[in-house]
Design an enzyme around this catalytic site. Structure first.
Site, PDB file in Angstrom:
ATOM      1  N   TYR A 110      36.469  42.349  38.331  1.00 37.29           N
ATOM      2  CA  TYR A 110      36.095  41.263  38.567  1.00 37.29           C
ATOM      3  C   TYR A 110      34.602  41.663  39.241  1.00 37.29           C
ATOM      4  O   TYR A 110      33.444  40.937  39.594  1.00 37.29           O
ATOM      5  CB  TYR A 110      37.016  40.400  39.307  1.00 37.29           C
ATOM      6  CG  TYR A 110      36.394  38.959  39.788  1.00 37.29           C
ATOM      7  CD1 TYR A 110      36.815  37.744  38.899  1.00 37.29           C
ATOM      8  CD2 TYR A 110      36.937  39.036  41.304  1.00 37.29           C
ATOM      9  CE1 TYR A 110      36.017  36.621  39.606  1.00 37.29           C
ATOM     10  CE2 TYR A 110      36.210  38.116  41.570  1.00 37.29           C
ATOM     11  CZ  TYR A 110      36.321  36.199  41.195  1.00 37.29           C
ATOM     12  OH  TYR A 110      35.912  35.821  42.138  1.00 37.29           O
TER      13      TYR A 110
ATOM     14  N   LYS B 263      30.666  40.424  38.573  1.00 33.71           N
ATOM     15  CA  LYS B 263      30.306  39.775  40.355  1.00 33.71           C
ATOM     16  C   LYS B 263      29.072  40.105  40.741  1.00 33.71           C
ATOM     17  O   LYS B 263      27.947  39.895  41.231  1.00 33.71           O
ATOM     18  CB  LYS B 263      31.057  39.181  41.307  1.00 33.71           C
ATOM     19  CG  LYS B 263      32.620  38.487  40.863  1.00 33.71           C
ATOM     20  CD  LYS B 263      31.467  37.185  40.270  1.00 33.71           C
ATOM     21  CE  LYS B 263      32.706  35.782  39.876  1.00 33.71           C
ATOM     22  NZ  LYS B 263      32.444  33.876  39.987  1.00 33.71           N
TER      23      LYS B 263
HETATM   24  N1  LIG Z   1      38.844  30.051  44.532  1.00 33.79           N
HETATM   25  C1  LIG Z   1      37.930  30.784  45.186  1.00 33.79           C
HETATM   26  O1  LIG Z   1      37.982  30.548  46.346  1.00 33.79           O
HETATM   27  C2  LIG Z   1      37.360  31.898  44.504  1.00 33.79           C
HETATM   28  C3  LIG Z   1      36.641  32.758  45.665  1.00 33.79           C
HETATM   29  C4  LIG Z   1      35.508  33.258  45.303  1.00 33.79           C
HETATM   30  C5  LIG Z   1      35.045  33.219  43.700  1.00 33.79           C
HETATM   31  N2  LIG Z   1      35.294  31.677  43.163  1.00 33.79           N
HETATM   32  C6  LIG Z   1      34.360  31.764  42.024  1.00 33.79           C
HETATM   33  O2  LIG Z   1      34.327  30.325  41.673  1.00 33.79           O
HETATM   34  C7  LIG Z   1      33.974  29.419  40.551  1.00 33.79           C
HETATM   35  C8  LIG Z   1      35.408  28.537  39.853  1.00 33.79           C
HETATM   36  O3  LIG Z   1      36.280  29.176  40.526  1.00 33.79           O
HETATM   37  P1  LIG Z   1      37.937  28.153  40.648  1.00 33.79           P
HETATM   38  O4  LIG Z   1      38.782  29.449  41.677  1.00 33.79           O
HETATM   39  O5  LIG Z   1      37.816  26.977  40.686  1.00 33.79           O
HETATM   40  O6  LIG Z   1      38.422  28.895  39.374  1.00 33.79           O
HETATM   41  P2  LIG Z   1      39.060  28.171  38.339  1.00 33.79           P
HETATM   42  O7  LIG Z   1      39.724  28.852  37.667  1.00 33.79           O
HETATM   43  O8  LIG Z   1      39.932  26.808  38.786  1.00 33.79           O
HETATM   44  O9  LIG Z   1      37.953  27.387  36.987  1.00 33.79           O
HETATM   45  C9  LIG Z   1      37.329  28.280  36.518  1.00 33.79           C
HETATM   46  C10 LIG Z   1      36.776  27.350  35.491  1.00 33.79           C
HETATM   47  O10 LIG Z   1      36.173  28.321  33.764  1.00 33.79           O
HETATM   48  C11 LIG Z   1      36.877  27.872  32.544  1.00 33.79           C
HETATM   49  N3  LIG Z   1      36.557  28.909  31.988  1.00 33.79           N
HETATM   50  C12 LIG Z   1      37.126  30.192  32.136  1.00 33.79           C
HETATM   51  N4  LIG Z   1      36.425  30.881  30.901  1.00 33.79           N
HETATM   52  C13 LIG Z   1      35.845  30.036  30.560  1.00 33.79           C
HETATM   53  C14 LIG Z   1      35.289  30.310  29.000  1.00 33.79           C
HETATM   54  N5  LIG Z   1      34.835  31.139  28.383  1.00 33.79           N
HETATM   55  N6  LIG Z   1      34.309  29.346  28.238  1.00 33.79           N
HETATM   56  C15 LIG Z   1      34.358  27.897  28.745  1.00 33.79           C
HETATM   57  N7  LIG Z   1      34.855  27.762  30.096  1.00 33.79           N
HETATM   58  C16 LIG Z   1      35.830  28.750  30.341  1.00 33.79           C
HETATM   59  C17 LIG Z   1      37.977  27.907  32.506  1.00 33.79           C
HETATM   60  O11 LIG Z   1      39.099  26.792  31.916  1.00 33.79           O
HETATM   61  C18 LIG Z   1      38.416  26.572  33.687  1.00 33.79           C
HETATM   62  O12 LIG Z   1      38.423  25.538  34.282  1.00 33.79           O
HETATM   63  C19 LIG Z   1      34.428  31.288  39.775  1.00 33.79           C
HETATM   64  O13 LIG Z   1      33.522  32.111  39.665  1.00 33.79           O
HETATM   65  C20 LIG Z   1      35.205  32.245  40.769  1.00 33.79           C
HETATM   66  O14 LIG Z   1      35.294  33.978  40.095  1.00 33.79           O
HETATM   67  C21 LIG Z   1      35.889  31.417  43.803  1.00 33.79           C
END
Ligand SMILES: NC(=O)c1ccc[n+]([C@@H]2O[C@H](COP(=O)([O-])OP(=O)(O)OC[C@H]3O[C@@H](n4cnc5c(N)ncnc54)[C@H](O)[C@@H]3O)[C@@H](O)[C@H]2O)c1
Length: 310
Positions: A169, A173
Protein backbone atom coordinates in the site's frame (compact mmCIF):
# COMPACT_ATOMS: atom_id res chain seq x y z
CA UNK A 1 -7.44 33.34 -6.66
CA UNK A 2 -11.19 33.31 -7.23
CA UNK A 3 -13.61 30.96 -5.50
CA UNK A 4 -14.59 27.65 -7.11
CA UNK A 5 -16.46 28.46 -10.28
CA UNK A 6 -19.39 26.41 -11.44
CA UNK A 7 -18.26 23.10 -12.89
CA UNK A 8 -21.25 23.13 -15.19
CA UNK A 9 -20.33 21.49 -18.51
CA UNK A 10 -17.19 19.87 -17.06
CA UNK A 11 -16.88 16.08 -17.21
CA UNK A 12 -15.27 14.07 -14.41
CA UNK A 13 -14.22 10.47 -13.82
CA UNK A 14 -13.98 9.48 -10.16
CA UNK A 15 -12.54 6.02 -9.51
CA UNK A 16 -13.86 4.38 -6.37
CA UNK A 17 -16.63 7.00 -6.51
CA UNK A 18 -19.37 4.88 -4.98
CA UNK A 19 -18.14 4.78 -1.38
CA UNK A 20 -16.29 6.77 1.28
CA UNK A 21 -14.07 9.64 0.15
CA UNK A 22 -14.75 8.96 -3.55
CA UNK A 23 -18.51 9.19 -3.04
CA UNK A 24 -18.10 12.46 -1.16
CA UNK A 25 -16.04 13.83 -4.09
CA UNK A 26 -18.66 12.63 -6.61
CA UNK A 27 -21.43 14.38 -4.64
CA UNK A 28 -19.45 17.62 -4.37
CA UNK A 29 -18.46 17.71 -8.07
CA UNK A 30 -22.05 16.93 -9.06
CA UNK A 31 -23.40 19.61 -6.70
CA UNK A 32 -21.16 22.12 -8.51
CA UNK A 33 -22.66 21.09 -11.86
CA UNK A 34 -20.11 18.57 -13.21
CA UNK A 35 -21.16 15.45 -15.10
CA UNK A 36 -19.61 12.44 -13.39
CA UNK A 37 -18.61 8.91 -14.35
CA UNK A 38 -18.70 6.89 -11.12
CA UNK A 39 -16.09 4.20 -11.84
CA UNK A 40 -16.46 1.66 -9.06
CA UNK A 41 -16.72 -2.13 -9.15
CA UNK A 42 -18.11 -2.31 -5.60
CA UNK A 43 -15.40 -4.52 -4.11
CA UNK A 44 -14.48 -5.18 -0.49
CA UNK A 45 -11.65 -3.29 1.22
CA UNK A 46 -9.30 -6.06 0.06
CA UNK A 47 -10.62 -5.90 -3.50
CA UNK A 48 -12.88 -8.98 -3.47
CA UNK A 49 -16.60 -9.71 -4.12
CA UNK A 50 -17.44 -7.12 -6.80
CA UNK A 51 -20.95 -5.69 -6.72
CA UNK A 52 -21.99 -3.50 -9.68
CA UNK A 53 -25.18 -2.43 -7.91
CA UNK A 54 -23.16 -0.16 -5.55
CA UNK A 55 -22.14 2.37 -8.24
CA UNK A 56 -25.43 1.90 -10.11
CA UNK A 57 -27.36 2.87 -6.96
CA UNK A 58 -25.34 6.08 -6.53
CA UNK A 59 -25.83 7.04 -10.18
CA UNK A 60 -29.57 6.36 -9.84
CA UNK A 61 -29.75 8.45 -6.65
CA UNK A 62 -27.85 11.44 -8.08
CA UNK A 63 -29.75 11.17 -11.37
CA UNK A 64 -29.01 13.52 -14.24
CA UNK A 65 -25.42 13.88 -15.42
CA UNK A 66 -24.06 10.75 -13.78
CA UNK A 67 -23.27 7.30 -15.15
CA UNK A 68 -21.95 4.22 -13.38
CA UNK A 69 -18.99 2.32 -14.80
CA UNK A 70 -18.84 -0.92 -12.84
CA UNK A 71 -15.95 -2.85 -14.40
CA UNK A 72 -12.94 -3.91 -12.38
CA UNK A 73 -10.49 -1.15 -13.34
CA UNK A 74 -7.49 -3.49 -13.14
CA UNK A 75 -8.73 -5.51 -16.13
CA UNK A 76 -6.87 -4.79 -19.38
CA UNK A 77 -8.69 -2.11 -21.37
CA UNK A 78 -10.96 -1.02 -18.49
CA UNK A 79 -9.22 2.37 -18.12
CA UNK A 80 -9.66 3.07 -21.84
CA UNK A 81 -13.32 2.00 -21.62
CA UNK A 82 -13.86 4.36 -18.66
CA UNK A 83 -12.64 7.29 -20.77
CA UNK A 84 -14.78 6.13 -23.70
CA UNK A 85 -17.84 5.99 -21.45
CA UNK A 86 -17.23 9.60 -20.33
CA UNK A 87 -16.89 10.75 -23.92
CA UNK A 88 -19.92 8.74 -25.05
CA UNK A 89 -22.15 10.01 -22.23
CA UNK A 90 -20.91 13.59 -21.90
CA UNK A 91 -18.69 14.38 -24.91
CA UNK A 92 -15.37 15.18 -23.16
CA UNK A 93 -13.08 14.47 -20.25
CA UNK A 94 -11.96 17.37 -18.05
CA UNK A 95 -11.36 15.98 -14.56
CA UNK A 96 -9.78 12.70 -13.44
CA UNK A 97 -9.83 11.78 -9.75
CA UNK A 98 -7.74 8.68 -9.01
CA UNK A 99 -9.25 7.57 -5.72
CA UNK A 100 -9.93 3.79 -5.89
CA UNK A 101 -7.61 1.73 -3.72
CA UNK A 102 -7.48 -1.53 -1.84
CA UNK A 103 -5.59 -2.73 1.23
CA UNK A 104 -3.93 -6.11 1.77
CA UNK A 105 -1.67 -5.57 4.74
CA UNK A 106 0.92 -7.96 6.11
CA UNK A 107 4.39 -7.63 7.55
CA UNK A 108 7.08 -7.86 4.88
CA UNK A 109 8.30 -11.16 6.31
CA UNK A 110 4.83 -12.70 5.70
CA UNK A 111 3.90 -10.83 2.52
CA UNK A 112 2.76 -12.64 -0.62
CA UNK A 113 3.58 -11.70 -4.18
CA UNK A 114 -0.08 -12.12 -5.18
CA UNK A 115 -1.26 -9.48 -2.69
CA UNK A 116 1.58 -7.14 -3.67
CA UNK A 117 0.66 -7.43 -7.37
CA UNK A 118 -3.04 -6.78 -6.75
CA UNK A 119 -2.41 -3.71 -4.56
CA UNK A 120 0.10 -2.22 -7.01
CA UNK A 121 -2.28 -2.97 -9.90
CA UNK A 122 -5.25 -1.24 -8.23
CA UNK A 123 -3.55 1.64 -6.42
CA UNK A 124 -0.83 2.57 -8.92
CA UNK A 125 -1.24 0.88 -12.32
CA UNK A 126 -4.92 1.87 -12.64
CA UNK A 127 -4.11 5.60 -12.13
CA UNK A 128 -1.33 5.26 -14.71
CA UNK A 129 -3.61 3.51 -17.24
CA UNK A 130 -6.43 6.01 -16.73
CA UNK A 131 -4.13 9.00 -17.16
CA UNK A 132 -2.43 7.41 -20.18
CA UNK A 133 -5.90 6.99 -21.70
CA UNK A 134 -7.32 10.40 -20.71
CA UNK A 135 -4.40 12.79 -21.25
CA UNK A 136 -4.21 12.58 -25.08
CA UNK A 137 -7.81 13.76 -25.17
CA UNK A 138 -7.20 16.43 -22.51
CA UNK A 139 -4.31 17.82 -24.60
CA UNK A 140 -6.42 17.80 -27.76
CA UNK A 141 -9.35 19.52 -26.03
CA UNK A 142 -7.07 22.26 -24.65
CA UNK A 143 -5.58 22.85 -28.12
CA UNK A 144 -9.13 23.24 -29.41
CA UNK A 145 -9.85 25.98 -26.89
CA UNK A 146 -11.48 24.06 -24.03
CA UNK A 147 -10.47 25.09 -20.49
CA UNK A 148 -7.52 22.92 -19.36
CA UNK A 149 -8.17 19.69 -17.50
CA UNK A 150 -7.59 18.87 -13.85
CA UNK A 151 -6.17 15.71 -12.25
CA UNK A 152 -6.26 14.82 -8.55
CA UNK A 153 -4.58 11.72 -7.17
CA UNK A 154 -5.65 10.51 -3.73
CA UNK A 155 -2.51 9.31 -1.98
CA UNK A 156 -1.87 8.51 1.69
CA UNK A 157 0.34 9.66 4.52
CA UNK A 158 1.31 5.95 4.73
CA UNK A 159 3.16 6.43 1.43
CA UNK A 160 5.08 9.38 2.88
CA UNK A 161 5.87 8.13 6.40
CA UNK A 162 5.48 4.36 5.99
CA UNK A 163 3.41 2.24 8.32
CA UNK A 164 3.77 -1.24 9.81
CA UNK A 165 2.60 -4.00 7.47
CA UNK A 166 1.83 -1.70 4.55
CA UNK A 167 4.65 -2.53 2.13
CA UNK A 168 2.44 -2.78 -0.94
CA UNK A 169 0.00 0.00 0.00
CA UNK A 170 2.71 2.50 1.00
CA UNK A 171 4.83 1.66 -2.05
CA UNK A 172 1.86 2.15 -4.39
CA UNK A 173 0.97 5.47 -2.77
CA UNK A 174 4.58 6.68 -2.84
CA UNK A 175 4.59 5.69 -6.53
CA UNK A 176 1.43 7.73 -7.05
CA UNK A 177 3.24 10.78 -5.62
CA UNK A 178 5.96 10.25 -8.25
CA UNK A 179 3.32 9.84 -10.96
CA UNK A 180 1.70 13.11 -9.80
CA UNK A 181 4.97 15.00 -10.27
CA UNK A 182 5.66 13.58 -13.74
CA UNK A 183 2.11 14.06 -15.01
CA UNK A 184 2.21 17.67 -13.72
CA UNK A 185 5.40 18.17 -15.75
CA UNK A 186 4.27 16.30 -18.89
CA UNK A 187 0.94 18.14 -18.99
CA UNK A 188 2.25 21.60 -18.09
CA UNK A 189 2.37 22.80 -21.71
CA UNK A 190 -1.32 21.94 -22.00
CA UNK A 191 -1.93 23.79 -18.69
CA UNK A 192 -3.54 20.63 -17.28
CA UNK A 193 -2.78 20.51 -13.55
CA UNK A 194 -2.07 17.41 -11.47
CA UNK A 195 -2.02 17.45 -7.67
CA UNK A 196 -2.17 14.90 -4.87
CA UNK A 197 -4.17 14.82 -1.63
CA UNK A 198 -3.35 12.69 1.40
CA UNK A 199 -6.76 12.41 3.09
CA UNK A 200 -7.86 11.62 6.63
CA UNK A 201 -11.54 10.65 6.90
CA UNK A 202 -14.00 8.27 8.50
CA UNK A 203 -14.87 5.56 5.97
CA UNK A 204 -15.48 1.81 6.11
CA UNK A 205 -11.67 1.46 6.01
CA UNK A 206 -11.25 3.50 9.19
CA UNK A 207 -14.08 1.53 10.80
CA UNK A 208 -12.32 -1.73 9.95
CA UNK A 209 -9.08 -0.88 11.81
CA UNK A 210 -8.40 -3.58 14.41
CA UNK A 211 -6.29 -1.71 17.00
CA UNK A 212 -3.27 -3.72 18.14
CA UNK A 213 -2.36 -1.26 20.92
CA UNK A 214 -3.56 1.90 22.71
CA UNK A 215 -1.95 4.23 20.16
CA UNK A 216 -3.83 2.55 17.30
CA UNK A 217 -7.05 2.58 19.26
CA UNK A 218 -6.66 6.34 19.87
CA UNK A 219 -5.87 6.85 16.16
CA UNK A 220 -9.03 5.01 15.15
CA UNK A 221 -11.22 7.01 17.55
CA UNK A 222 -9.76 10.26 16.20
CA UNK A 223 -10.08 9.23 12.54
CA UNK A 224 -13.73 8.26 13.04
CA UNK A 225 -14.54 11.88 13.94
CA UNK A 226 -13.45 13.29 10.56
CA UNK A 227 -16.12 13.66 7.87
CA UNK A 228 -14.96 13.02 4.28
CA UNK A 229 -16.52 16.18 2.87
CA UNK A 230 -13.47 18.28 3.81
CA UNK A 231 -11.41 16.17 1.40
CA UNK A 232 -14.16 16.55 -1.22
CA UNK A 233 -14.07 20.35 -0.89
CA UNK A 234 -10.34 20.50 -1.66
CA UNK A 235 -10.62 17.91 -4.45
CA UNK A 236 -13.40 20.02 -6.01
CA UNK A 237 -11.36 23.22 -5.73
CA UNK A 238 -8.38 21.47 -7.37
CA UNK A 239 -10.77 20.17 -10.08
CA UNK A 240 -11.85 23.70 -10.93
CA UNK A 241 -10.19 26.31 -13.10
CA UNK A 242 -10.13 28.77 -10.21
CA UNK A 243 -6.43 27.93 -9.71
CA UNK A 244 -3.38 26.82 -11.65
CA UNK A 245 -1.57 24.98 -8.85
CA UNK A 246 0.24 21.88 -10.02
CA UNK A 247 2.62 19.19 -8.75
CA UNK A 248 1.64 19.85 -5.11
CA UNK A 249 1.01 17.42 -2.28
CA UNK A 250 -1.77 18.45 0.07
CA UNK A 251 -3.23 16.88 3.18
CA UNK A 252 -6.74 17.32 4.60
CA UNK A 253 -7.55 16.36 8.16
CA UNK A 254 -10.92 17.82 9.07
CA UNK A 255 -10.53 21.60 9.02
CA UNK A 256 -6.74 21.33 8.83
CA UNK A 257 -5.38 21.90 5.33
CA UNK A 258 -1.78 20.73 5.02
CA UNK A 259 0.92 21.16 2.43
CA UNK A 260 3.56 18.43 2.52
CA UNK A 261 7.18 19.02 1.64
CA UNK A 262 8.61 16.88 -1.11
CA UNK A 263 11.98 15.19 -0.63
CA UNK A 264 14.95 17.38 -1.41
CA UNK A 265 18.51 17.03 -0.03
CA UNK A 266 18.48 18.35 3.53
CA UNK A 267 22.16 17.91 4.28
CA UNK A 268 25.33 17.83 2.27
CA UNK A 269 28.89 16.96 3.02
CA UNK A 270 31.86 16.93 0.70
CA UNK A 271 34.65 14.36 0.86
CA UNK A 272 38.07 15.89 0.47
CA UNK A 273 39.57 15.53 -3.00
CA UNK A 274 41.45 12.28 -3.41
CA UNK A 275 40.06 10.81 -0.19
CA UNK A 276 38.84 7.24 -0.42
CA UNK A 277 35.23 6.60 0.58
CA UNK A 278 36.47 4.15 3.15
CA UNK A 279 34.56 3.17 6.25
CA UNK A 280 36.23 5.70 8.52
CA UNK A 281 35.74 8.61 6.11
CA UNK A 282 32.08 7.73 5.52
CA UNK A 283 31.41 7.31 9.23
CA UNK A 284 32.96 10.74 9.92
CA UNK A 285 31.00 12.40 7.13
CA UNK A 286 27.68 10.80 8.08
CA UNK A 287 28.21 11.54 11.75
CA UNK A 288 28.39 15.27 11.05
CA UNK A 289 25.80 17.22 9.09
CA UNK A 290 24.03 14.14 7.75
CA UNK A 291 23.09 12.66 11.12
CA UNK A 292 21.45 15.92 12.18
CA UNK A 293 19.19 15.83 9.12
CA UNK A 294 18.03 12.21 9.41
CA UNK A 295 14.36 11.18 9.58
CA UNK A 296 13.13 9.06 12.47
CA UNK A 297 11.03 5.93 11.99
CA UNK A 298 7.72 7.32 13.22
CA UNK A 299 4.68 6.06 11.31
CA UNK A 300 1.99 8.41 9.98
CA UNK A 301 -0.21 7.14 12.75
CA UNK A 302 2.32 8.21 15.39
CA UNK A 303 2.96 11.58 13.74
CA UNK A 304 -0.72 12.62 13.48
CA UNK A 305 -1.41 11.96 17.15
CA UNK A 306 -3.41 15.07 18.00
CA UNK A 307 -7.18 15.52 18.17
CA UNK A 308 -8.61 16.37 14.74
CA UNK A 309 -10.28 19.76 14.34
CA UNK A 310 -13.66 19.19 12.70
N1 LIG B 1 -10.06 6.80 4.82
C1 LIG B 1 -8.91 7.40 5.11
O1 LIG B 1 -8.72 7.99 6.18
C2 LIG B 1 -7.79 7.35 4.11
C3 LIG B 1 -6.49 7.63 4.56
C4 LIG B 1 -5.46 7.63 3.63
C5 LIG B 1 -5.73 7.40 2.29
N2 LIG B 1 -7.00 7.11 1.89
C6 LIG B 1 -7.24 6.89 0.45
O2 LIG B 1 -8.47 7.48 0.08
C7 LIG B 1 -9.06 6.73 -1.00
C8 LIG B 1 -10.48 6.33 -0.65
O3 LIG B 1 -10.45 5.54 0.53
P1 LIG B 1 -11.79 5.10 1.29
O4 LIG B 1 -11.41 4.99 2.72
O5 LIG B 1 -12.92 5.97 0.86
O6 LIG B 1 -11.95 3.61 0.68
P2 LIG B 1 -13.25 2.69 0.40
O7 LIG B 1 -12.78 1.27 0.46
O8 LIG B 1 -14.40 3.09 1.27
O9 LIG B 1 -13.61 3.04 -1.12
C9 LIG B 1 -12.79 2.63 -2.18
C10 LIG B 1 -13.67 2.33 -3.38
O10 LIG B 1 -12.82 1.92 -4.47
C11 LIG B 1 -13.47 0.88 -5.18
N3 LIG B 1 -12.48 0.04 -5.87
C12 LIG B 1 -11.43 -0.64 -5.32
N4 LIG B 1 -10.80 -1.35 -6.25
C13 LIG B 1 -11.44 -1.12 -7.45
C14 LIG B 1 -11.25 -1.58 -8.77
N5 LIG B 1 -10.27 -2.43 -9.11
N6 LIG B 1 -12.09 -1.14 -9.74
C15 LIG B 1 -13.09 -0.27 -9.44
N7 LIG B 1 -13.31 0.18 -8.19
C16 LIG B 1 -12.51 -0.23 -7.20
C17 LIG B 1 -14.21 0.09 -4.10
O11 LIG B 1 -15.30 -0.66 -4.65
C18 LIG B 1 -14.67 1.18 -3.13
O12 LIG B 1 -16.01 1.59 -3.38
C19 LIG B 1 -8.11 5.55 -1.24
O13 LIG B 1 -7.21 5.91 -2.26
C20 LIG B 1 -7.37 5.43 0.07
O14 LIG B 1 -6.12 4.81 -0.09
C21 LIG B 1 -8.03 7.06 2.78
Amino acid sequence: MSIVQSLSGRVAIVTGGARGIGLSIVEELHRHGASVVIADSGVSIAGADPDPSVAAAIAAKLGANTVAFCEDLTIAGAAERTVQSAVKAFGAIDIVINNAAILRDSFIFRASRENWDQVIATNLSVPFALLAAATPLMREQQKNGRAPGRIVNIVSSAGLFGNFGQAAYASAKAGLVGLTRVVAMDMSRSRVTCNAIAPFAATRVTESIQPANDAQSAYKQRALQIPAHYVARLATFLSSNAHDLTGQLFGVRGRELLLFSQPRPVARTLMSAGADWDEAALARAIDGELTAGMTDLSTDLEFFNTEPIV
